[in-house]
Design a protein around this motif. Structure first.
Motif, PDB file in Angstrom:
ATOM      1  N   LYS A  30      40.707  41.701  32.124  1.00  0.00           N
ATOM      2  CA  LYS A  30      41.440  40.507  32.550  1.00  0.00           C
ATOM      3  C   LYS A  30      42.762  40.889  33.208  1.00  0.00           C
ATOM      4  O   LYS A  30      43.103  40.394  34.290  1.00  0.00           O
ATOM      5  N   VAL A  31      43.535  41.787  32.568  1.00  0.00           N
ATOM      6  CA  VAL A  31      44.833  42.191  33.104  1.00  0.00           C
ATOM      7  C   VAL A  31      44.668  42.880  34.449  1.00  0.00           C
ATOM      8  O   VAL A  31      45.435  42.634  35.384  1.00  0.00           O
ATOM      9  N   ARG A  32      43.653  43.735  34.585  1.00  0.00           N
ATOM     10  CA  ARG A  32      43.448  44.444  35.857  1.00  0.00           C
ATOM     11  C   ARG A  32      43.063  43.491  36.971  1.00  0.00           C
ATOM     12  O   ARG A  32      43.491  43.659  38.119  1.00  0.00           O
ATOM     13  N   MET A  33      42.279  42.471  36.665  1.00  0.00           N
ATOM     14  CA  MET A  33      41.935  41.484  37.694  1.00  0.00           C
ATOM     15  C   MET A  33      43.154  40.665  38.098  1.00  0.00           C
ATOM     16  O   MET A  33      43.313  40.294  39.257  1.00  0.00           O
ATOM     17  N   GLN A  34      44.035  40.393  37.140  1.00  0.00           N
ATOM     18  CA  GLN A  34      45.225  39.588  37.420  1.00  0.00           C
ATOM     19  C   GLN A  34      46.264  40.352  38.229  1.00  0.00           C
ATOM     20  O   GLN A  34      47.031  39.753  38.992  1.00  0.00           O
ATOM     21  N   THR A  35      46.323  41.668  38.053  1.00  0.00           N
ATOM     22  CA  THR A  35      47.371  42.463  38.696  1.00  0.00           C
ATOM     23  C   THR A  35      46.890  43.225  39.919  1.00  0.00           C
ATOM     24  O   THR A  35      47.663  43.964  40.523  1.00  0.00           O
ATOM     25  N   LEU A  36      45.612  43.064  40.295  1.00  0.00           N
ATOM     26  CA  LEU A  36      45.131  43.706  41.511  1.00  0.00           C
ATOM     27  C   LEU A  36      45.881  43.148  42.714  1.00  0.00           C
ATOM     28  O   LEU A  36      46.069  41.938  42.831  1.00  0.00           O
ATOM     29  N   PRO A  37      46.328  44.019  43.638  1.00  0.00           N
ATOM     30  CA  PRO A  37      47.033  43.521  44.827  1.00  0.00           C
ATOM     31  C   PRO A  37      46.087  42.737  45.714  1.00  0.00           C
ATOM     32  O   PRO A  37      44.876  42.990  45.729  1.00  0.00           O
ATOM     33  N   PRO A  38      46.604  41.754  46.462  1.00  0.00           N
ATOM     34  CA  PRO A  38      45.739  40.973  47.358  1.00  0.00           C
ATOM     35  C   PRO A  38      45.144  41.848  48.452  1.00  0.00           C
ATOM     36  O   PRO A  38      45.842  42.655  49.069  1.00  0.00           O
ATOM     37  N   VAL A  39      43.854  41.728  48.676  1.00  0.00           N
ATOM     38  CA  VAL A  39      43.172  42.519  49.701  1.00  0.00           C
ATOM     39  C   VAL A  39      42.321  41.592  50.550  1.00  0.00           C
ATOM     40  O   VAL A  39      42.020  40.462  50.176  1.00  0.00           O
ATOM     41  N   ALA A  40      41.907  42.108  51.688  1.00  0.00           N
ATOM     42  CA  ALA A  40      41.135  41.286  52.612  1.00  0.00           C
ATOM     43  C   ALA A  40      39.679  41.166  52.179  1.00  0.00           C
ATOM     44  O   ALA A  40      38.991  40.226  52.540  1.00  0.00           O
ATOM     45  N   VAL A  41      39.191  42.161  51.427  1.00  0.00           N
ATOM     46  CA  VAL A  41      37.788  42.153  51.021  1.00  0.00           C
ATOM     47  C   VAL A  41      37.574  41.146  49.898  1.00  0.00           C
ATOM     48  O   VAL A  41      38.515  40.595  49.354  1.00  0.00           O
ATOM     49  N   LYS A  42      36.303  40.957  49.558  1.00  0.00           N
ATOM     50  CA  LYS A  42      35.953  39.996  48.521  1.00  0.00           C
ATOM     51  C   LYS A  42      36.560  40.402  47.183  1.00  0.00           C
ATOM     52  O   LYS A  42      36.600  41.572  46.834  1.00  0.00           O
ATOM     53  N   ARG A  43      37.013  39.428  46.425  1.00  0.00           N
ATOM     54  CA  ARG A  43      37.626  39.663  45.130  1.00  0.00           C
ATOM     55  C   ARG A  43      36.606  40.289  44.180  1.00  0.00           C
ATOM     56  O   ARG A  43      35.477  39.827  44.085  1.00  0.00           O
ATOM     57  N   PRO A  44      36.957  41.369  43.443  1.00  0.00           N
ATOM     58  CA  PRO A  44      35.998  42.009  42.549  1.00  0.00           C
ATOM     59  C   PRO A  44      35.620  41.105  41.388  1.00  0.00           C
ATOM     60  O   PRO A  44      36.417  40.296  40.919  1.00  0.00           O
ATOM     61  N   SER A  45      34.391  41.266  40.927  1.00  0.00           N
ATOM     62  CA  SER A  45      33.905  40.480  39.801  1.00  0.00           C
ATOM     63  C   SER A  45      34.280  41.159  38.492  1.00  0.00           C
ATOM     64  O   SER A  45      34.719  42.316  38.463  1.00  0.00           O
ATOM     65  N   THR A  46      34.092  40.425  37.401  1.00  0.00           N
ATOM     66  CA  THR A  46      34.375  40.980  36.078  1.00  0.00           C
ATOM     67  C   THR A  46      33.545  42.231  35.837  1.00  0.00           C
ATOM     68  O   THR A  46      34.063  43.269  35.395  1.00  0.00           O
ATOM     69  N   PHE A  47      32.254  42.162  36.166  1.00  0.00           N
ATOM     70  CA  PHE A  47      31.364  43.292  35.928  1.00  0.00           C
ATOM     71  C   PHE A  47      31.756  44.494  36.766  1.00  0.00           C
ATOM     72  O   PHE A  47      31.711  45.639  36.291  1.00  0.00           O
ATOM     73  N   SER A  48      32.146  44.264  38.033  1.00  0.00           N
ATOM     74  CA  SER A  48      32.502  45.389  38.900  1.00  0.00           C
ATOM     75  C   SER A  48      33.759  46.091  38.424  1.00  0.00           C
ATOM     76  O   SER A  48      33.879  47.321  38.538  1.00  0.00           O
ATOM     77  N   PRO A 255      46.733  29.068  45.932  1.00  0.00           N
ATOM     78  CA  PRO A 255      46.806  28.649  44.532  1.00  0.00           C
ATOM     79  C   PRO A 255      45.700  29.213  43.644  1.00  0.00           C
ATOM     80  O   PRO A 255      45.817  29.209  42.419  1.00  0.00           O
ATOM     81  N   ARG A 256      44.613  29.717  44.246  1.00  0.00           N
ATOM     82  CA  ARG A 256      43.521  30.256  43.438  1.00  0.00           C
ATOM     83  C   ARG A 256      43.954  31.466  42.610  1.00  0.00           C
ATOM     84  O   ARG A 256      43.318  31.784  41.599  1.00  0.00           O
ATOM     85  N   PHE A 257      45.029  32.134  43.029  1.00  0.00           N
ATOM     86  CA  PHE A 257      45.454  33.318  42.293  1.00  0.00           C
ATOM     87  C   PHE A 257      45.861  32.975  40.860  1.00  0.00           C
ATOM     88  O   PHE A 257      45.801  33.824  39.964  1.00  0.00           O
ATOM     89  N   LEU A 258      46.270  31.719  40.623  1.00  0.00           N
ATOM     90  CA  LEU A 258      46.702  31.293  39.294  1.00  0.00           C
ATOM     91  C   LEU A 258      45.569  31.350  38.270  1.00  0.00           C
ATOM     92  O   LEU A 258      45.819  31.338  37.059  1.00  0.00           O
ATOM     93  N   PHE A 259      44.334  31.408  38.752  1.00  0.00           N
ATOM     94  CA  PHE A 259      43.189  31.460  37.836  1.00  0.00           C
ATOM     95  C   PHE A 259      42.414  32.767  37.966  1.00  0.00           C
ATOM     96  O   PHE A 259      41.260  32.848  37.552  1.00  0.00           O
ATOM     97  N   LYS A 260      43.060  33.791  38.509  1.00  0.00           N
ATOM     98  CA  LYS A 260      42.437  35.107  38.565  1.00  0.00           C
ATOM     99  C   LYS A 260      42.224  35.613  37.139  1.00  0.00           C
ATOM    100  O   LYS A 260      43.092  35.501  36.291  1.00  0.00           O
ATOM    101  N   GLY A 261      41.076  36.210  36.917  1.00  0.00           N
ATOM    102  CA  GLY A 261      40.789  36.737  35.583  1.00  0.00           C
ATOM    103  C   GLY A 261      40.366  35.675  34.588  1.00  0.00           C
ATOM    104  O   GLY A 261      40.299  35.944  33.385  1.00  0.00           O
ATOM    105  N   TRP A 262      40.051  34.431  35.084  1.00  0.00           N
ATOM    106  CA  TRP A 262      39.670  33.369  34.156  1.00  0.00           C
ATOM    107  C   TRP A 262      38.398  33.723  33.393  1.00  0.00           C
ATOM    108  O   TRP A 262      38.319  33.522  32.176  1.00  0.00           O
ATOM    109  N   THR A 263      37.418  34.281  34.109  1.00  0.00           N
ATOM    110  CA  THR A 263      36.131  34.585  33.461  1.00  0.00           C
ATOM    111  C   THR A 263      36.269  35.597  32.334  1.00  0.00           C
ATOM    112  O   THR A 263      35.839  35.333  31.216  1.00  0.00           O
TER     113      THR A 263
END
Length: 294
Positions: A30-48, A255-263
């Motif tokens: 969860k913490v790693r998904m929340q603190t990943l820098p914004p990138v142009a590619v698709k956002r990584p999934s929990t499993f990845s 605003p979607r960044f506010l729910f990064k790492g929700w899963t």
């Protein structure tokens, strides 16, 4: 009600530590998904994120920062659960405590826990997100105690209070939405049967599981924005206020960044809440057995 006051204040912290030992890999994810820098590619999934973590450091890397997590539970959770149980017992002495009173007690206890656990929270965020930072900007804390010493040496006592505002806000929201709603769902399910199938719950593991999963859903959603801001402020090495982090992140990610790492937060919080309360109840039962007259 006097019996409730005979339990040691620290039992909740021990129960929460036991639960955190089981769910730490999801907390790290969860913490790693929340603190990943914004990138142009698709956002990584929990499993990845989990797969990448294991590929880079092996299975043991999923438990990076466990010492900080245990320090956090024995400060933050110890205070928030112990204080809530004490406040609930006092309120119940003067008659039946209302839902509003229990919610207020939970939020007050959460705020106290957030202040107490802030240093350990900083260490946990930094240790779990360290590997995704550039090598020259890593903290390289070997464990929570050495990290605490390094934090004080480099940033002074003020460094212990980095992100205190967002962390305390999150703690208030978390305890109110998790512990408060858990009590609400538990009492409601005990009083009312499930419609259609007319199933009546009794005080059992099934009731604890259903109540905690419902509470986990509420808590994850309510706390997501404050949780993301807290992680980003605490992982920063320079001076950055929550307002600056919010403004910059909204500009780059929306605003979607506010729910990064929700899963992963939900996947972690549901089982964590179940385990925490199950362990807590079992510890109280063991205490009653060992010290029946205390």
């Amino acid at each position: 009600m006097s019996q409730q006051q005979k339990y040691p204040f620290w039992l909740g912290g021990v129960g929460a530590s036991m639960a955190a030992s089981c769910t730490h890999p999801l907390d790290l994810t969860k913490v790693r998904m929340q603190t990943l820098p914004p990138v142009a590619v698709k956002r990584p999934s929990t499993f990845s994120v989990i797969r990448t973590t294991v590929a880079e450091g092996g299975f043991r890397s999923l438990y990076t920062g466990l010492t900080a997590s245990l320090m956090r539970q024995m400060s933050y959770s110890l205070i928030r659960l112990g204080s809530y149980e004490s406040l609930k017992a006092r309120l119940s002495q003067h008659g039946h405590a209302s839902t509003g009173q229990l919610l207020l007690a939970a939020m007050l206890a959460g705020g106290m826990g957030g202040v107490a656990g802030n240093p350990a929270d900083i260490l946990l965020v930094r240790m779990t997100s360290d590997s995704i930072r550039p090598p020259e900007r890593r903290y390289n804390y070997s464990n929570a105690l050495s990290g605490l010493v390094a934090l004080i040496k480099k940033e002074g006592a003020r460094g212990l209070f980095r992100g205190l505002g967002t962390n305390t806000t999150r703690a208030v929201l978390m305890n109110g939405s998790q512990v408060g709603s858990y009590d609400f769902f538990k009492s409601t399910l005990l009083r009312h049967p499930i419609p259609i199938i007319e199933y009546h719950f009794r005080d059992s593991l099934l009731l604890h599981t259903v109540s905690s999963l419902l509470a986990g859903t509420v808590a994850t959603t309510v706390c997501a924005p404050a949780d993301v801001l807290r992680s980003r402020v605490m992982s920063a090495s320079g001076k950055s206020s929550p307002v600056e982090v919010l403004k910059t992140s909204l500009q780059h990610e929306g605003p979607r960044f506010l729910f990064k790492g929700w899963t992963p937060a939900f996947i972690r919080l549901g089982p964590n809440t179940v385990l925490m309360f199950v362990f807590f109840e079992q510890l109280k039962h063991a205490w009653r057995t060992l010290y029946p007259t205390v």
